[in-house]
Design a protein around this motif. Structure first.
Motif, PDB file in Angstrom:
ATOM      1  N   UNK A 247       0.831  -1.196   0.000  1.00  0.00           N
ATOM      2  CA  UNK A 247       0.000   0.000   0.000  1.00  0.00           C
ATOM      3  C   UNK A 247       0.873   1.258   0.000  1.00  0.00           C
ATOM      4  N   UNK A 248       0.285   2.372  -0.370  1.00  0.00           N
ATOM      5  CA  UNK A 248       1.013   3.634  -0.501  1.00  0.00           C
ATOM      6  C   UNK A 248       0.605   4.596   0.606  1.00  0.00           C
ATOM      7  N   UNK A 249       1.599   5.202   1.238  1.00  0.00           N
ATOM      8  CA  UNK A 249       1.346   6.227   2.247  1.00  0.00           C
ATOM      9  C   UNK A 249       1.969   7.529   1.758  1.00  0.00           C
ATOM     10  N   UNK A 250       1.426   8.646   2.227  1.00  0.00           N
ATOM     11  CA  UNK A 250       1.937   9.961   1.856  1.00  0.00           C
ATOM     12  C   UNK A 250       2.854  10.494   2.942  1.00  0.00           C
ATOM     13  N   UNK A 251       4.014  10.985   2.521  1.00  0.00           N
ATOM     14  CA  UNK A 251       4.998  11.581   3.418  1.00  0.00           C
ATOM     15  C   UNK A 251       4.874  13.094   3.306  1.00  0.00           C
ATOM     16  N   UNK A 252       4.378  13.731   4.377  1.00  0.00           N
ATOM     17  CA  UNK A 252       4.157  15.192   4.384  1.00  0.00           C
ATOM     18  C   UNK A 252       3.288  15.649   3.218  1.00  0.00           C
ATOM     19  N   UNK A 253       2.366  14.774   2.810  1.00  0.00           N
ATOM     20  CA  UNK A 253       1.398  15.095   1.747  1.00  0.00           C
ATOM     21  C   UNK A 253       2.081  15.489   0.439  1.00  0.00           C
ATOM     22  N   UNK A 254       3.351  15.088   0.273  1.00  0.00           N
ATOM     23  CA  UNK A 254       4.067  15.494  -0.936  1.00  0.00           C
ATOM     24  C   UNK A 254       4.816  14.343  -1.603  1.00  0.00           C
ATOM     25  N   UNK A 255       5.131  13.282  -0.868  1.00  0.00           N
ATOM     26  CA  UNK A 255       5.917  12.195  -1.431  1.00  0.00           C
ATOM     27  C   UNK A 255       5.221  10.873  -1.139  1.00  0.00           C
ATOM     28  N   UNK A 256       5.073  10.048  -2.173  1.00  0.00           N
ATOM     29  CA  UNK A 256       4.428   8.754  -2.010  1.00  0.00           C
ATOM     30  C   UNK A 256       5.470   7.690  -1.676  1.00  0.00           C
ATOM     31  N   UNK A 257       5.173   6.904  -0.656  1.00  0.00           N
ATOM     32  CA  UNK A 257       6.049   5.807  -0.251  1.00  0.00           C
ATOM     33  C   UNK A 257       5.278   4.501  -0.282  1.00  0.00           C
ATOM     34  N   UNK A 258       5.919   3.470  -0.790  1.00  0.00           N
ATOM     35  CA  UNK A 258       5.296   2.144  -0.830  1.00  0.00           C
ATOM     36  C   UNK A 258       5.745   1.338   0.380  1.00  0.00           C
ATOM     37  N   UNK A 259       4.796   0.798   1.124  1.00  0.00           N
ATOM     38  CA  UNK A 259       5.114  -0.019   2.296  1.00  0.00           C
ATOM     39  C   UNK A 259       5.559  -1.394   1.820  1.00  0.00           C
ATOM     40  N   UNK A 260       6.824  -1.716   2.081  1.00  0.00           N
ATOM     41  CA  UNK A 260       7.396  -2.996   1.644  1.00  0.00           C
ATOM     42  C   UNK A 260       7.731  -3.929   2.797  1.00  0.00           C
TER      43      UNK A 260
END
Length: 886
Positions: A247-260
């Protein structure tokens, strides 16, 4: 004559002979041994006679005279044990006063010792859960100025770990982490969490440390940009019961990170803790693609760990690091930077450098508490020894009757040891129960969980029980031998039962003196600890922290941030209870977030650059906090250029740049990070973190409006606190709806800087008080026994005209002498120990001599109060009652 010769021969050879020889042969053979000994003594002296006596006994060890094995009765042991237990229980029940005093002291002493042991064990267990902990070392950095360490960082430079890997084959692997700063992470609408334990990390973290993924592949979880691993608790906050992998989470509403990956929450006894790990390649290839992230020796902020091969002499390797730096870098760099290795297991208790990942413990505090734990337990055992010997009058006739009826010394020793063991086992059981019941209170006292280590780790539980049982045996041995060695003919005489042998009196006095020494040290130590804490809290910090609300700045920022920030500040300033607002990159009570290694005066040579802390803040910041100027002016909005080029130095910083005076610095230009700044003022030195630390050189530069605001400092009146807070939160939610509103009051936050000292003070005071209480408890019982034993003497003195004051003085003088001796011995010991503790503070109190005088006076009062009361009570007894049997 025979008895005299027997004493000359010595008991040891005869006891060995009696042990293996048939009883019916004892008299005849012993006579021959004694005669042979006397003849040899006359001929060749005692040395030869003693040696030959041992040889004679050894030669007598032959089947014809050895006791037959059939004499052994297998039922005798259990029967005797059962009988001893019955008698022990009856004696303990009969002498309720002695039993109660003994039990109370032992339970308090053991409970206190167990709690302290738990805390010490927890503090000493940091990072030992890693399988390769003994091979892992952290690289830390010193900044050098003129050959002297100037700034000491917990982290290493960007190129430190690659340098060691390149030059030393003993380095198997390394991992680098870099703090990613506080951030807001969100998943879908309404699911967001603000975290400050966020790091960029290399994948090798899972190879070197024993942090494990419960979901995901350790080899690939941090191998690509924008990959992230999250803790189980963070996964629960963001995803609930959903599977977070992929799943994808937002870092400071500016960068998408994929939970691995999902890792188990980091244990409490880890010196580094994290909630989210972002792949290190995200930082090197995306955030700072052109920066020297693998080679720089001047870029700090990297937490680098190396895994050394088993058996590597790490100190030898450390000594060769300077040569490696000189080989790869120019001489100027080599003279400015020093790298050191820190064993992983030593970091928590022995590392207190800039930018530690967590607040560490203190080795000396742990040692002090360990000594207190030992002291309180020893005091309880000393009390038991003193009670038993002082209570000899009560047990003397019992011993005499038992010996007349055939009881041997060995059987009596077993009996008294059984009583001691029974009493101590009961005390141990109650102590473990109290530890279990009071565990939540103890954890609140120390401010951290200790996970019931004694009960959860079988080996530790067994070791603890073994230590306590050994102490029980040792504390019971002397009373057992003392009581069992009394002579029947003497103890059965009227009035002779209470007599004590000289050596027992000296032992009793010695143990009481040791208790007084511990009491004086603990009382004086408590005064000094609390004095130092009050000194730190009362020290003028150089700014005003009261009535300051801190609002954490937004992390979800975009091109509209400048206007939003201005709107938020304007709305707060319109509130009648708000005096001013200023944004900044850091706040009082925490370390400065930035450092610069190349700060210098414009036009100065490059080798004259210095390392500084750097802070950016709105131009109103210094004035808002009432920081005092020693030269120049504060930055101001009225000066249009201040927001771009103005800065303030502190006194330490101005002196470091070789300005002749603070006034000389005003109007001069300095440069760092490729920019120039005008010094408009010099601030009086202030304590950014606390008075515990040294004052470091600082550049306080104006914060450009487009820069993020990590904090908003809001000076406000507390008269209408509730409504003001509600108004501030309402403004925040209107301006920054995507960020959670988080706030705190600065004075509360600042006081957390003294939390370790407060915790130490609470623990030290509590357990010192318990030790003193146990000591007083024992003293009270000892005085009671002493006056009881001397009742007849007191009665005779009363008949002969002695006054009550004279009797009180007579009984008290022994204790006064012991206290004076204890004060003389305790003063240098306490002074030395507390000076060791105070060495850890940049600002510390001096230890006044009268602290020890007060501690001695308190000890004297505490001791003389029960002595006087019991002495007066004994003196007021009718002499006719005490002497009627004489």
């Amino acid at each position: 004559m025979k008895d005299g010769i027997r004493r000359e021969l010595g008991k040891a050879p005869l006891k060995v002979f009696q042990w293996f020889c048939r009883p019916e042969y004892h008299r005849d053979i012993e006579g021959d041994l004694i005669e042979l000994y006397q003849d040899r003594l006359d001929e060749k002296g005692p040395g030869y006679a003693n040696l030959m006596s041992w040889i004679d006994v050894a030669l007598l060890f032959r089947p014809s005279i050895i006791k037959p094995i059939s004499l052994f009765n297998p039922l005798k042991g259990p029967f005797m044990l059962k009988n001893n237990l019955k008698i022990a229980w009856r004696q303990l029940s009969k002498n309720r006063f002695v039993t109660l005093i003994n039990l109370s002291g032992l339970i308090i002493g053991m409970t206190a010792a167990l709690f302290i042991w738990q805390y010490v064990h927890f503090e000493s267990s940091y990072d030992k859960f890693h399988e390769k902990s003994e091979q892992i070392f952290r690289i830390r950095t010193d900044r050098i100025n003129d050959g002297v360490p100037f700034m000491q960082f917990a982290g290493g430079t960007a190129g430190a770990a690659p340098l060691l890997k390149k030059h030393f084959t003993q380095v198997d692997d390394y991992v680098k982490l870099r703090g990613a700063g506080e951030a807001v992470f969100s998943y879908e609408y309404g699911r967001s969490v603000r975290l400050d334990r966020v790091f960029f990390s290399m994948p090798s973290l899972f190879d070197i440390f024993s942090f494990s993924l419960v979901e995901g592949d350790e080899e690939t979880a941090l191998s690509e940009p924008f990959f992230a691993c999250i803790s189980q608790s963070t996964a629960k906050k963001l995803f609930g019961d959903e599977d977070p992998i992929g799943k994808t989470i937002m870092h400071n509403n500016s960068r998408k990170l994929q939970v691995t990956g999902v890792f188990a929450d980091v244990p409490a006894n880890s010196h580094i803790k994290f909630d989210i790990l972002i792949s290190y390649i995200t930082f090197t290839d995306v955030i700072a693609p052109d920066a020297p992230t693998e080679t720089s020796m001047t870029w700090d902020g990297y937490y680098s760990y190396v895994l050394l091969q088993p058996g590597t002499d790490w100190q030898d390797l450390e000594s060769r690091i300077p040569a490696a730096i000189e080989q790869d870098y120019d001489p100027e760099i080599a003279s400015m930077v020093a790298l050191y290795l820190q064993p992983l297991e030593d970091i928590h208790l022995n590392s207190h450098y800039l930018f530690e990942t967590e607040v560490n413990g203190n080795q000396r505090v742990v040692q002090f508490l360990w000594l207190i734990g030992i002291s309180v337990l020893l005091i309880a055992w000393f009390n038991y020894i003193n009670f038993s010997t002082a209570n000899s009058e009560v047990r003397a006739r019992e011993v005499g009757v038992r010996k007349v009826l055939g009881g041997t010394q060995r059987k009596l020793i077993y009996q008294f040891l059984t009583e001691a063991t029974l009493l101590n086992i009961f005390a141990i059981a109650v102590s473990f129960l109290l530890v279990w019941l009071l565990q939540p209170f103890f954890e609140r006292l120390i401010g951290q969980p200790v996970s019931l280590s004694i009960f959860s780790e079988t080996n530790l539980l067994m070791i603890t029980v073994a230590v306590l049982l050994v102490g029980t045996l040792l504390s019971g041995l002397y009373p057992a031998f003392f009581l069992s060695s009394m002579r029947p003919i003497k103890v059965l005489k009227a009035g002779a039962g209470g007599s004590q042998r000289p050596q027992s009196k000296w032992l009793s006095k010695g143990l009481v003196t040791l208790q007084f020494i511990a009491t004086v040290i603990l009382i004086a130590g408590t005064f000094i600890v609390n004095r130092q804490l009050k000194f730190l809290q009362d020290t003028d910090l150089g700014f005003e922290v009261d009535q300051t609300l801190i609002v954490k700045g937004p992390k979800s920022t975009d091109s509209t941030f400048v206007s939003k920030s201005n709107i938020f500040k304007q709305q707060l300033e319109q509130l009648g209870s708000v005096r001013g607002v200023a944004a900044s990159t850091s706040i009082p009570g925490q370390a400065f977030g930035w450092t610069a290694g190349g700060v210098q005066r414009v036009g100065a040579a490059e080798d004259q650059s210095q390392s500084f802390h750097v802070m950016a803040a709105d131009v109103e910041y210094a004035d808002l906090y009432d920081m005092e100027l020693v030269a120049g002016r504060h930055m101001s909005t009225e000066m249009g250029s201040d927001e771009s080029i103005a800065c303030l130095l502190n006194e330490t910083g101005a002196a470091l740049l070789d300005f002749s005076s603070p006034e000389d610095a005003v109007g001069k230009e300095i440069e760092f990070w490729g920019d120039r700044f005008m010094v408009v003022g010099v601030l009086k030195d202030f304590y950014q973190e606390s008075a515990k630390s040294d004052i470091e050189p600082l550049v306080l530069r104006a914060r450009p409006p487009q820069w993020d605001a990590d904090y908003y400092s809001v000076k406000m009146s507390t008269d209408q606190l509730g409504s003001t807070l509600a108004s501030v939160e309402e403004s925040w939610q209107k301006v920054f709806p995507e960020d959670p509103f988080e706030h705190f009051f600065l004075n509360d936050h600042f006081n957390t800087q003294y939390e370790s000292e407060l915790r130490f003070s609470r623990i030290f005071s509590l357990f010192s008080g318990l030790a003193i209480f146990v000591s007083c408890l024992g003293l009270f019982a000892l005085v009671t026994f002493t006056t009881e034993r001397r009742k007849k003497e007191i009665g005779i003195r009363r008949v002969l005209g002695a006054k009550i004051s004279g009797i009180v003085r007579m009984i008290s003088m022994d204790f006064v002498r012991m206290i004076l001796l204890a004060l003389i011995l305790a003063t240098p010991l306490c002074w030395y120990a507390m000076n060791l503790w105070l060495e850890g503070f940049a600002n510390r109190v001096n230890i006044p001599w009268w602290y020890f005088a007060i501690a001695g006076s308190i000890t004297l009062i505490v001791a003389l109060l029960p002595v006087s009361l019991q002495s007066i009570r004994a003196a007021l007894l009718n002499p006719a009652d005490t002497l009627k049997n004489e």
